[in-house]
Design a protein around this motif. Structure first.
Motif, PDB file in Angstrom:
ATOM      1  N   LEU A   1       2.444   1.744  -3.462  1.00 18.02           N
ATOM      2  CA  LEU A   1       1.447   2.172  -4.453  1.00 18.02           C
ATOM      3  C   LEU A   1       1.035   3.631  -4.221  1.00 18.02           C
ATOM      4  O   LEU A   1       0.820   4.385  -5.175  1.00 18.02           O
ATOM      5  CB  LEU A   1       0.231   1.252  -4.389  1.00 18.02           C
ATOM      6  N   LEU A   2       0.911   4.028  -2.944  1.00 18.87           N
ATOM      7  CA  LEU A   2       0.579   5.425  -2.656  1.00 18.87           C
ATOM      8  C   LEU A   2       1.687   6.365  -3.138  1.00 18.87           C
ATOM      9  O   LEU A   2       1.408   7.433  -3.709  1.00 18.87           O
ATOM     10  CB  LEU A   2       0.359   5.615  -1.153  1.00 18.87           C
TER      11      LEU A   2
ATOM     12  N   VAL B   1       3.904   5.794  -5.563  1.00 24.37           N
ATOM     13  CA  VAL B   1       3.905   5.821  -7.038  1.00 24.37           C
ATOM     14  C   VAL B   1       2.772   6.704  -7.556  1.00 24.37           C
ATOM     15  O   VAL B   1       2.945   7.512  -8.480  1.00 24.37           O
ATOM     16  CB  VAL B   1       3.782   4.385  -7.590  1.00 24.37           C
ATOM     17  N   ALA B   2       1.572   6.574  -6.953  1.00 25.62           N
ATOM     18  CA  ALA B   2       0.435   7.400  -7.376  1.00 25.62           C
ATOM     19  C   ALA B   2       0.714   8.875  -7.141  1.00 25.62           C
ATOM     20  O   ALA B   2       0.403   9.726  -7.996  1.00 25.62           O
ATOM     21  CB  ALA B   2      -0.817   6.961  -6.627  1.00 25.62           C
ATOM     22  N   LEU B   3       1.308   9.196  -5.989  1.00 22.23           N
ATOM     23  CA  LEU B   3       1.630  10.593  -5.684  1.00 22.23           C
ATOM     24  C   LEU B   3       2.657  11.142  -6.669  1.00 22.23           C
ATOM     25  O   LEU B   3       2.537  12.271  -7.158  1.00 22.23           O
ATOM     26  CB  LEU B   3       2.162  10.691  -4.248  1.00 22.23           C
ATOM     27  N   TRP B   4       3.643  10.317  -6.987  1.00 20.56           N
ATOM     28  CA  TRP B   4       4.679  10.753  -7.928  1.00 20.56           C
ATOM     29  C   TRP B   4       4.107  10.967  -9.325  1.00 20.56           C
ATOM     30  O   TRP B   4       4.401  11.959  -9.987  1.00 20.56           O
ATOM     31  CB  TRP B   4       5.804   9.709  -7.963  1.00 20.56           C
ATOM     32  N   LEU B   5       3.256  10.031  -9.774  1.00 22.51           N
ATOM     33  CA  LEU B   5       2.651  10.164 -11.104  1.00 22.51           C
ATOM     34  C   LEU B   5       1.714  11.366 -11.173  1.00 22.51           C
ATOM     35  O   LEU B   5       1.534  11.968 -12.233  1.00 22.51           O
ATOM     36  CB  LEU B   5       1.890   8.884 -11.465  1.00 22.51           C
ATOM     37  N   ALA B   6       1.119  11.736 -10.039  1.00 25.55           N
ATOM     38  CA  ALA B   6       0.204  12.881 -10.034  1.00 25.55           C
ATOM     39  C   ALA B   6       0.952  14.203 -10.026  1.00 25.55           C
ATOM     40  O   ALA B   6       0.501  15.172 -10.654  1.00 25.55           O
ATOM     41  CB  ALA B   6      -0.722  12.793  -8.815  1.00 25.55           C
TER      42      ALA B   6
ATOM     43  N   THR C   1       0.831  -1.211   0.000  1.00 19.00           N
ATOM     44  CA  THR C   1       0.000   0.000   0.000  1.00 19.00           C
ATOM     45  C   THR C   1       0.859   1.251   0.000  1.00 19.00           C
ATOM     46  O   THR C   1       0.571   2.225  -0.719  1.00 19.00           O
ATOM     47  CB  THR C   1      -0.919  -0.005   1.231  1.00 19.00           C
TER      48      THR C   1
END
Length: 285
Positions: free
Chosen positions: A264-265, A267-272, A261
């Motif tokens: 994944l959080l 990676v999501a923050l970085w992609l955003a 988790t």
């Protein structure tokens, strides 16, 4: 026409991105028992159920985010104040070497130094006793192994401030900030107004992508929270490590679910946020 990237860049990008993908895949596989030995007959979802029932992961994540934000805010304020006070003296002589000395200090050494200086029987406590400010070690404020994380914040501020100071000094030279400040002063602005309305907003805007990276690094810091932090609450990296590598084998599926988790959080923050920072940098060119 944009220049073609070097062919040597692709193996490096594959190594960096592939390691993240491999880490997430392995953590997910461990969290559902796919790599358990002996093999389980089906998917083991007990770790994921525990992750959402116990709430320890989310408390540690909130605690880590709070300490990281406080650390970054204090280090930013201190670095900007030092840059305004010292200016070009940061680049020459013994003062520059002294201010930037923490850059040569590994986090483990910084944590040991924090215990020796900030502990109940440390250097500061002894000086306070000699000055008559406290009568026993218990009267000295608890700064290490503290549930409020003051020792973690102080130690990280000591390490991060020189990095930010070096970053801001290089950005100031790149932006020709002394000349801009001189023009603002010539137009009637006071030094404080020129710093507050011109210099600091420019530096913070240029440094935003690097500050994002520092923030993520502080969020996942391990050595200092392990050696200086309290037993409870703990920062997220320590919580995951204790669940995955602890003696209680029943905690391991939840530990891997926590790690999955958390990755994944991130990676999501970085992609955003990374595309927005890239677009802002391209717009400034």
């Amino acid at each position: 026409m944009a220049p073609r990237p070097s062919p040597w860049l692709w193996p490096y990008a594959l190594l960096c991105g592939g390691s993240v993908v491999a880490g997430v895949a392995l953590a997910l596989a461990h969290s559902v028992g796919l790599l358990a030995w002996p093999p389980s007959p089906g998917l083991d979802l007990s770790g994921w159920r525990a992750l959402f029932v116990h709430g320890e992961f989310w408390r540690s994540l909130a605690y880590s985010a709070t300490l990281s934000a406080v650390t970054l805010a204090l280090a930013l304020a201190l670095a900007l104040a030092l840059l305004a006070m010292l200016g070009e003296r940061l680049r020459h002589g013994w003062l520059a070497r002294l201010v930037l000395l923490p850059l040569a200090m590994p986090p483990v050494v910084a944590a040991l130094l924090a215990v020796l200086v900030l502990g109940d029987s440390g250097v500061l406590s002894r000086y306070a006793w000699h000055l008559g400010l406290v009568t026993t070690p218990a009267d000295f404020p608890t700064l290490v192994f503290d549930p409020l994380g003051r020792g973690i914040v102080i130690t990280h501020v000591m390490l991060v401030t020189p990095l930010l100071l070096l970053l801001f000094d290089n950005l100031a030279m790149h932006l020709q900030l002394p000349a801009l400040m001189q023009q603002a002063r010539a137009l009637g602005a006071s030094r404080v107004q020129a710093l507050r309305r011109l210099a600091w907003p420019l530096l913070l805007r240029q440094a935003r992508p690097v500050l994002l990276v520092y923030g993520l690094a502080l969020l996942g810091a391990y050595e200092i929270p392990l050696m200086v932090g309290a037993a409870q609450p703990t920062m997220i990296s320590v919580t995951i490590q204790r669940a995955v590598a602890g003696y209680d084998l029943a905690q391991r599926p939840m530990g891997y679910a926590m790690a999955s988790t958390y990755l994944l959080l991130l990676v999501a923050l970085w992609l955003a946020l990374a595309p927005r920072a890239t677009a802002e940098r391209a717009a400034r060119r």
